[in-house]
Design a protein around this motif. Structure first.
Motif, PDB file in Angstrom:
ATOM      1  N   GLY A 131       0.811  -1.229   0.000  1.00 41.08           N
ATOM      2  CA  GLY A 131       0.000   0.000   0.000  1.00 41.08           C
ATOM      3  C   GLY A 131       0.842   1.276   0.000  1.00 41.08           C
ATOM      4  O   GLY A 131       0.300   2.388  -0.002  1.00 41.08           O
ATOM      5  N   ILE A 132       2.170   1.104   0.008  1.00 43.71           N
ATOM      6  CA  ILE A 132       3.048   2.279   0.098  1.00 43.71           C
ATOM      7  C   ILE A 132       2.946   3.141  -1.165  1.00 43.71           C
ATOM      8  O   ILE A 132       2.932   4.369  -1.089  1.00 43.71           O
ATOM      9  CB  ILE A 132       4.517   1.836   0.329  1.00 43.71           C
ATOM     10  CG1 ILE A 132       4.628   1.157   1.704  1.00 43.71           C
ATOM     11  CG2 ILE A 132       5.482   3.007   0.235  1.00 43.71           C
ATOM     12  CD1 ILE A 132       5.983   0.524   1.977  1.00 43.71           C
ATOM     13  N   ASP A 133       2.825   2.478  -2.320  1.00 47.70           N
ATOM     14  CA  ASP A 133       2.778   3.247  -3.574  1.00 47.70           C
ATOM     15  C   ASP A 133       1.565   4.182  -3.601  1.00 47.70           C
ATOM     16  O   ASP A 133       1.678   5.335  -4.017  1.00 47.70           O
ATOM     17  CB  ASP A 133       2.742   2.285  -4.780  1.00 47.70           C
ATOM     18  CG  ASP A 133       3.891   1.294  -4.713  1.00 47.70           C
ATOM     19  OD1 ASP A 133       5.047   1.740  -4.699  1.00 47.70           O
ATOM     20  OD2 ASP A 133       3.623   0.082  -4.629  1.00 47.70           O
ATOM     21  N   GLN A 134       0.435   3.677  -3.104  1.00 44.33           N
ATOM     22  CA  GLN A 134      -0.766   4.524  -3.071  1.00 44.33           C
ATOM     23  C   GLN A 134      -0.560   5.662  -2.071  1.00 44.33           C
ATOM     24  O   GLN A 134      -0.854   6.814  -2.347  1.00 44.33           O
ATOM     25  CB  GLN A 134      -2.005   3.698  -2.650  1.00 44.33           C
ATOM     26  CG  GLN A 134      -2.528   2.729  -3.700  1.00 44.33           C
ATOM     27  CD  GLN A 134      -1.676   1.461  -3.824  1.00 44.33           C
ATOM     28  OE1 GLN A 134      -0.802   1.195  -3.008  1.00 44.33           O
ATOM     29  NE2 GLN A 134      -1.920   0.687  -4.863  1.00 44.33           N
ATOM     30  N   LEU A 135      -0.038   5.300  -0.884  1.00 43.84           N
ATOM     31  CA  LEU A 135       0.160   6.327   0.146  1.00 43.84           C
ATOM     32  C   LEU A 135       1.141   7.402  -0.316  1.00 43.84           C
ATOM     33  O   LEU A 135       1.014   8.562   0.062  1.00 43.84           O
ATOM     34  CB  LEU A 135       0.691   5.688   1.430  1.00 43.84           C
ATOM     35  CG  LEU A 135      -0.355   5.061   2.350  1.00 43.84           C
ATOM     36  CD1 LEU A 135       0.328   4.306   3.478  1.00 43.84           C
ATOM     37  CD2 LEU A 135      -1.293   6.122   2.922  1.00 43.84           C
ATOM     38  N   MET A 136       2.127   6.987  -1.121  1.00 43.01           N
ATOM     39  CA  MET A 136       3.141   7.947  -1.560  1.00 43.01           C
ATOM     40  C   MET A 136       2.817   8.547  -2.922  1.00 43.01           C
ATOM     41  O   MET A 136       3.702   9.079  -3.598  1.00 43.01           O
ATOM     42  CB  MET A 136       4.509   7.290  -1.582  1.00 43.01           C
ATOM     43  CG  MET A 136       4.844   6.729  -0.233  1.00 43.01           C
ATOM     44  SD  MET A 136       6.558   6.605   0.080  1.00 43.01           S
ATOM     45  CE  MET A 136       6.960   8.250   0.353  1.00 43.01           C
ATOM     46  N   HIS A 137       1.542   8.455  -3.296  1.00 46.17           N
ATOM     47  CA  HIS A 137       1.042   9.097  -4.522  1.00 46.17           C
ATOM     48  C   HIS A 137       1.814   8.645  -5.767  1.00 46.17           C
ATOM     49  O   HIS A 137       2.069   9.441  -6.683  1.00 46.17           O
ATOM     50  CB  HIS A 137       1.086  10.621  -4.387  1.00 46.17           C
ATOM     51  CG  HIS A 137       0.494  11.122  -3.104  1.00 46.17           C
ATOM     52  ND1 HIS A 137      -0.749  10.739  -2.660  1.00 46.17           N
ATOM     53  CD2 HIS A 137       0.982  11.959  -2.145  1.00 46.17           C
ATOM     54  CE1 HIS A 137      -1.001  11.325  -1.500  1.00 46.17           C
ATOM     55  NE2 HIS A 137       0.036  12.053  -1.154  1.00 46.17           N
ATOM     56  N   HIS A 138       2.222   7.377  -5.752  1.00 48.32           N
ATOM     57  CA  HIS A 138       2.823   6.726  -6.930  1.00 48.32           C
ATOM     58  C   HIS A 138       4.103   7.388  -7.436  1.00 48.32           C
ATOM     59  O   HIS A 138       4.466   7.219  -8.597  1.00 48.32           O
ATOM     60  CB  HIS A 138       1.791   6.610  -8.068  1.00 48.32           C
ATOM     61  CG  HIS A 138       0.650   5.716  -7.689  1.00 48.32           C
ATOM     62  ND1 HIS A 138       0.782   4.365  -7.561  1.00 48.32           N
ATOM     63  CD2 HIS A 138      -0.632   6.009  -7.354  1.00 48.32           C
ATOM     64  CE1 HIS A 138      -0.371   3.843  -7.183  1.00 48.32           C
ATOM     65  NE2 HIS A 138      -1.246   4.815  -7.041  1.00 48.32           N
ATOM     66  N   ILE A 139       4.789   8.075  -6.558  1.00 44.18           N
ATOM     67  CA  ILE A 139       6.090   8.615  -6.974  1.00 44.18           C
ATOM     68  C   ILE A 139       7.087   7.465  -7.118  1.00 44.18           C
ATOM     69  O   ILE A 139       8.096   7.573  -7.788  1.00 44.18           O
ATOM     70  CB  ILE A 139       6.607   9.685  -5.974  1.00 44.18           C
ATOM     71  CG1 ILE A 139       7.647  10.581  -6.611  1.00 44.18           C
ATOM     72  CG2 ILE A 139       7.101   9.065  -4.682  1.00 44.18           C
ATOM     73  CD1 ILE A 139       7.110  11.479  -7.684  1.00 44.18           C
ATOM     74  N   LEU A 150       1.477  15.906 -15.824  1.00 53.55           N
ATOM     75  CA  LEU A 150       0.701  14.816 -15.220  1.00 53.55           C
ATOM     76  C   LEU A 150       0.622  14.985 -13.704  1.00 53.55           C
ATOM     77  O   LEU A 150       1.633  14.872 -13.015  1.00 53.55           O
ATOM     78  CB  LEU A 150       1.367  13.465 -15.506  1.00 53.55           C
ATOM     79  CG  LEU A 150       1.273  12.892 -16.915  1.00 53.55           C
ATOM     80  CD1 LEU A 150       2.164  11.652 -17.024  1.00 53.55           C
ATOM     81  CD2 LEU A 150      -0.161  12.523 -17.269  1.00 53.55           C
ATOM     82  N   PRO A 151      -0.573  15.218 -13.138  1.00 51.50           N
ATOM     83  CA  PRO A 151      -0.686  15.235 -11.678  1.00 51.50           C
ATOM     84  C   PRO A 151      -0.475  13.832 -11.118  1.00 51.50           C
ATOM     85  O   PRO A 151      -0.680  12.833 -11.829  1.00 51.50           O
ATOM     86  CB  PRO A 151      -2.128  15.686 -11.436  1.00 51.50           C
ATOM     87  CG  PRO A 151      -2.701  16.026 -12.759  1.00 51.50           C
ATOM     88  CD  PRO A 151      -1.842  15.432 -13.819  1.00 51.50           C
ATOM     89  N   HIS A 152      -0.076  13.737  -9.855  1.00 51.39           N
ATOM     90  CA  HIS A 152       0.301  12.428  -9.305  1.00 51.39           C
ATOM     91  C   HIS A 152      -0.823  11.397  -9.364  1.00 51.39           C
ATOM     92  O   HIS A 152      -0.579  10.212  -9.535  1.00 51.39           O
ATOM     93  CB  HIS A 152       0.830  12.580  -7.870  1.00 51.39           C
ATOM     94  CG  HIS A 152      -0.176  13.063  -6.876  1.00 51.39           C
ATOM     95  ND1 HIS A 152      -1.120  12.236  -6.328  1.00 51.39           N
ATOM     96  CD2 HIS A 152      -0.384  14.294  -6.325  1.00 51.39           C
ATOM     97  CE1 HIS A 152      -1.858  12.931  -5.478  1.00 51.39           C
ATOM     98  NE2 HIS A 152      -1.449  14.185  -5.456  1.00 51.39           N
ATOM     99  N   TYR A 153      -2.092  11.876  -9.266  1.00 52.17           N
ATOM    100  CA  TYR A 153      -3.210  10.914  -9.228  1.00 52.17           C
ATOM    101  C   TYR A 153      -3.521  10.330 -10.608  1.00 52.17           C
ATOM    102  O   TYR A 153      -4.392   9.471 -10.734  1.00 52.17           O
ATOM    103  CB  TYR A 153      -4.461  11.552  -8.591  1.00 52.17           C
ATOM    104  CG  TYR A 153      -4.674  12.993  -8.993  1.00 52.17           C
ATOM    105  CD1 TYR A 153      -5.328  13.317 -10.177  1.00 52.17           C
ATOM    106  CD2 TYR A 153      -4.172  14.028  -8.211  1.00 52.17           C
ATOM    107  CE1 TYR A 153      -5.490  14.634 -10.561  1.00 52.17           C
ATOM    108  CE2 TYR A 153      -4.328  15.351  -8.581  1.00 52.17           C
ATOM    109  CZ  TYR A 153      -4.988  15.658  -9.757  1.00 52.17           C
ATOM    110  OH  TYR A 153      -5.127  16.964 -10.129  1.00 52.17           O
TER     111      TYR A 153
END
Ligand SMILES: [Zn+2]
Ligand SMILES: [Zn+2]
Length: 378
Positions: free
Chosen positions: A290-298, A312-315
């Protein structure tokens, strides 16, 4: 039956020459920015202020919840506190990513809105928004360019040999990650110049120097507010504010490092380098849990971020990543490495990747470890 001859050196050479030629042809035919843009659904390029605000609030709420529950963590002693620091560093970095969107102009369509929220999200993390926006833009404009990639210094064999024993081993030690961002990169200014000193090498005109003062003042204001909130107690301020900020710096260093460092990365000199080639040396690393979602896929949408960092916005990164991966599929140059062991991977690569070789040839790579060992034993 005649003995099977061992593969001769000529055959190996021919194979590698063929591979090199194939790679060269693939490079020549690399898609253009326009090709990628056509493949990405147009809605990915739409910036939504409410969505950006939602994710910013999510991070502030999570950080608030962590502060609220710190005593429960401390119930488990040092280990509990360490876990709390780790989570604070992670969510602090998520907040940093929101401010990172502000810096790239993808938080909203309005520069003044981006600048306000950029300061609101970065200053509490003791990051000077405008100066960092400048150095980070240079990292994006010249990704994987040996001489011009700012914020992410590439070490050549010559640089490495010129370093003192202390500097060599400091950089190799993964614990240096706690200090490489703050204070070393932003405050001391290694290697790009101080982000807090208006007359440092970073800035070339009055506007930038004024911006440096304003962003520095925003950080100063946050320090003052924290000092009041902690009732002038420097011990508590260190324990519950400065140390979490160091952990946030560690996360930031780790994420950035892992997006750009791996054994077969190629770094280019002027002449060989171009924007698409350099950006495609970036690596997507899903961290899982779940880290990728929490970190906005950076973490797992970094190739897309590099190709379209102002658009491109992070979402929308993952939707764009899927489209980009499809475009790159026939070329075999999309780089993705699942990294559930991200902390271990960071430590391992820090120790292993010492310097790049091939300076002067246009393309630099890390020597394989056997070559490095032979060198050391000479
Ligand atoms: Zn990057
Ligand atoms: Zn960026």
């Amino acid at each position: 039956m005649p003995p099977v001859p061992p593969m001769s050196e000529t055959v190996v050479e021919t194979c590698s020459a063929e591979l090199a030629a194939a790679k060269l042809t693939a490079e020549k035919r690399l898609p253009t920015i326009g090709d990628f843009k056509k493949a990405i659904p147009p809605e990915c390029f739409v910036k939504s202020l409410p969505t950006s605000l939602y994710y910013m609030m999510q991070d502030f709420v999570l950080l608030g919840a962590l502060y609220y529950t710190v005593s429960y963590f401390e119930y488990f002693g040092f280990v509990g506190l360490l876990a709390w620091y780790w989570l604070m560093g992670m969510i602090g970095s998520s907040l940093f990513v929101v401010g990172h969107d502000c810096g790239h102009g993808t938080f909203s369509d309005y520069t003044w809105v981006n600048d306000i929220f950029g300061h609101l999200t970065h200053a509490p993390l003791l990051a000077p928004y405008w100066p960092w926006q400048k150095s980070h833009r240079q990292h994006h404009t010249y990704t994987s360019n040996l001489q011009k990639d700012r914020g992410h210094p590439w070490i050549t064999e010559q640089n490495y040999n010129e370093r003192s024993w202390f500097v060599r081993n400091f950089a190799k030690n993964p614990l240096s990650g706690f200090f490489r961002w703050m204070p070393l990169y932003t405050a001391v200014g290694l290697p790009d110049g101080s982000h807090f000193w208006p007359f440092s090498d970073m800035f070339s005109n009055t506007k930038e120097r004024v911006q440096c003062v304003v962003s520095g003042a925003a950080v100063g204001l946050c320090l003052y507010i924290a000092y009041q909130l902690f009732d002038h107690n420097l011990y508590n301020m260190t324990k519950y504010y400065f140390v979490p900020v160091l952990f946030q710096g560690f996360w930031l260093v780790m994420i950035t490092y892992l997006q750009h460092q791996y054994e077969d990365v190629q770094v280019y000199e002027d002449g060989e380098w171009n924007y698409v080639k350099g950006s495609l040396e970036t690596l997507d690393r899903p961290y899982g849990f779940g880290i990728d979602q929490l970190m906005h896929h950076i973490t797992d949408g970094h190739v897309a971020h590099h190709l379209f960092f102002t658009q491109l916005p992070h979402y929308n990164l993952m939707k764009a990543t899927n489209a980009i991966a499809k475009v790159l599929e026939p070329y075999g140059v999309y780089k993705k490495r699942t990294s559930y062991d991200f902390l271990w991977e960071f430590c391992r690569l820090n120790l292993r990747l010492e310097y790049l070789t091939g300076e002067g040839t246009g393309v630099l790579t890390y020597p394989n470890p056997d070559q490095q060992n032979t060198k050391k034993n000479e």
